[in-house]
Design a protein around this motif. Structure first.
Motif: not given
Length: 457
Positions: A57-61, A335-340, A343-351
């Motif tokens: 998942f290289s697009t996330y920190d 919000v959480v997806a954007t923070h981590f 590469v900029g905005g990546q939509g959303t995560l599943a929590s």
């Protein structure tokens, strides 16, 4: 590392209890399995897979997620799971529901109601299919990166109407489940045709939303209904043994896994950058991580983000409350997806449910959420124990598992309303209510007149 050994032992104790002491508890066992497979496994072994996850998942920190965060995430999940499971088991034992009540299956079946509802929502689903054919053609005729972009746009448009989403994702699939029950009960050529046509329409409509999860979950529900009903026919009772059912359906799940790989092959750009074999291997890896532990990463992100980078959001992420209270909706998954994101905005995560409670209220919210989930599981058990024909219990068992699955993917509100899990229960209630309220005398006459035409669960 001793902490992760303790976490593993707690999971082991929970599974041993469900395996040897509460074996036929379908709801509790499926709850444990879904929470562990989709979330718990990944965060329990996080110290060993962090490097691989960061590469995958290289697009996330991913590298910023600390060892302490992993310990805290395990504590959050196990606290919620243990509180929910213990609450549920205590309530079951206090009420004394150890076996499903025996109830007589008669020849009565709400044929007209099922046919009318299925026809009405089948027409809406057909309209949805006809309006999507041109989009399918556009996707199929696109090439290269254009096809991936076109798929992304089509997927967004598919859920633009909440009513149409509920019909295609939930209402019509639930109606087709009732048609399956109709065929299994009546065993006539007419009901067989109704079943096949309704299933075909549901599959086509779900395919045309270009989403992986709804179609696969629908198929799993179908196979569970066939399996449970086969047990009912063979043994005159249903043995709701989750472990045994999963083992007996193992080849079905292998086929569904291959289908998931096919979806990833179609929806991702791997096929554009690699040869066929490499692309299939990459998509198989993505499919495997999608099942085992991919939701662990959003869990870790939520744990690290709240309250360090933002305050707990309470219920401000619930759409209906934001409309009633006239305040701005807090889009926590975005919000959480954007923070981590790297590469900029990546939509959303599943929590999942317990990390949503943590994001909203902190650790106290996890404990309260555990009690709420435990109560919801118990309500499901109460519904299972209502006097009803055995085939409706089969229907209900399958749709309750869908709801329990959604709790591993989203909050309580999103599971019941956003994903529409509660719609399945509403459809079950509509189909069986008249059976109990208005046909009681007919049932009694049938039982008294010809007891050989009945069989007990």
């Amino acid at each position: 590392m001793i902490e992760f050994i303790i976490f593993s032992l707690i999971w082991l104790i929970l599974f041993l209890y469900s395996l040897f002491i509460s074996r036929n508890d379908l709801l509790g066992t499926s709850f444990l399995v879904f929470q562990f497979v989709f979330i718990g496994l990944g965060i329990v072994i996080w110290p060993f897979i962090k490097g691989s996850a960061a590469h995958m998942f290289s697009t996330y920190d991913i590298a910023s997620i600390t060892f302490e965060t992993a310990i805290k995430a395990n504590s959050i999940l196990l606290t919620g799971v243990c509180v929910a499971y213990i609450t549920y088991q205590l309530l079951r034992q206090c009420i004394g529901f150890t076996n499903y009540p025996s109830y007589t299956h008669t020849q009565y079946f709400p044929n007209t109601k099922i046919l009318c509802i299925t026809f009405f929502f089948g027409v809406i689903s057909t309209y949805f299919i006809l309006t999507r054919i041109d989009l399918l053609i556009m996707v199929m005729t696109s090439s290269g990166i254009e096809s991936v972009i076109a798929l992304s746009e089509v997927r967004k448009e598919a859920v633009s109407s909440y009513f149409m989403t509920l019909v295609v994702y939930n209402i019509y699939p639930a109606a087709t489940y009732a048609c399956v029950i109709g065929y299994l009960v009546n065993k006539t050529k007419f009901w067989r045709n109704v079943m096949f046509i309704s299933i075909l329409l549901a599959l086509l409509a779900l395919f045309l939303v270009f989403q992986k999860r709804p179609l696969i979950i629908y198929l799993i529900g179908l196979f569970f209904i066939f399996k449970f009903f086969n047990q009912l026919k063979t043994n005159n009772r249903v043995i709701f043994d989750f472990y045994r059912t999963i083992i007996e359906l193992k080849y079905i799940f292998v086929a569904l896994f291959i289908l998931l790989i096919g979806f990833y092959y179609l929806y991702t750009g791997h096929r554009l950058e690699n040869d066929l074999f490499t692309s299939l291997m990459l998509n198989a890896e993505a499919s495997f991580t999608r099942i085992f532990g991919r939701l662990s990463i959003p869990a870790l992100m939520y744990t690290q983000y709240f309250p360090t980078f933002d305050d707990h959001y309470l219920v401000s992420n619930v759409g209906i409350f934001s409309k009633i209270g006239n305040y701005e909706l807090y889009k926590d998954t975005e919000v959480v997806a954007t923070h981590f994101s790297l590469v900029g905005g990546q939509g959303t995560l599943a929590s999942s449910v317990f990390f949503d409670f943590y994001g909203g209220f902190g650790f106290p919210g996890v404990i309260i959420g555990g009690f709420i989930v435990g109560m919801l599981l118990f309500v499901g058990q109460l519904l299972m124990n209502i006097k009803q024909a055995s085939f409706w219990r089969v229907f209900l068992a399958s749709v309750l598992m869908i709801n329990i699955f959604y709790l591993s993917q989203a909050s309580v509100f999103r599971s019941m309303a956003g994903y529409g899990g509660g719609i399945y229960i509403v459809v079950w209630f509509i189909f069986r209510t008249k059976y109990i309220l208005f046909k009681k005398n007919i049932i009694k006459k049938v039982i008294i007149k010809d007891n050989k035409r009945t069989f007990n669960e």
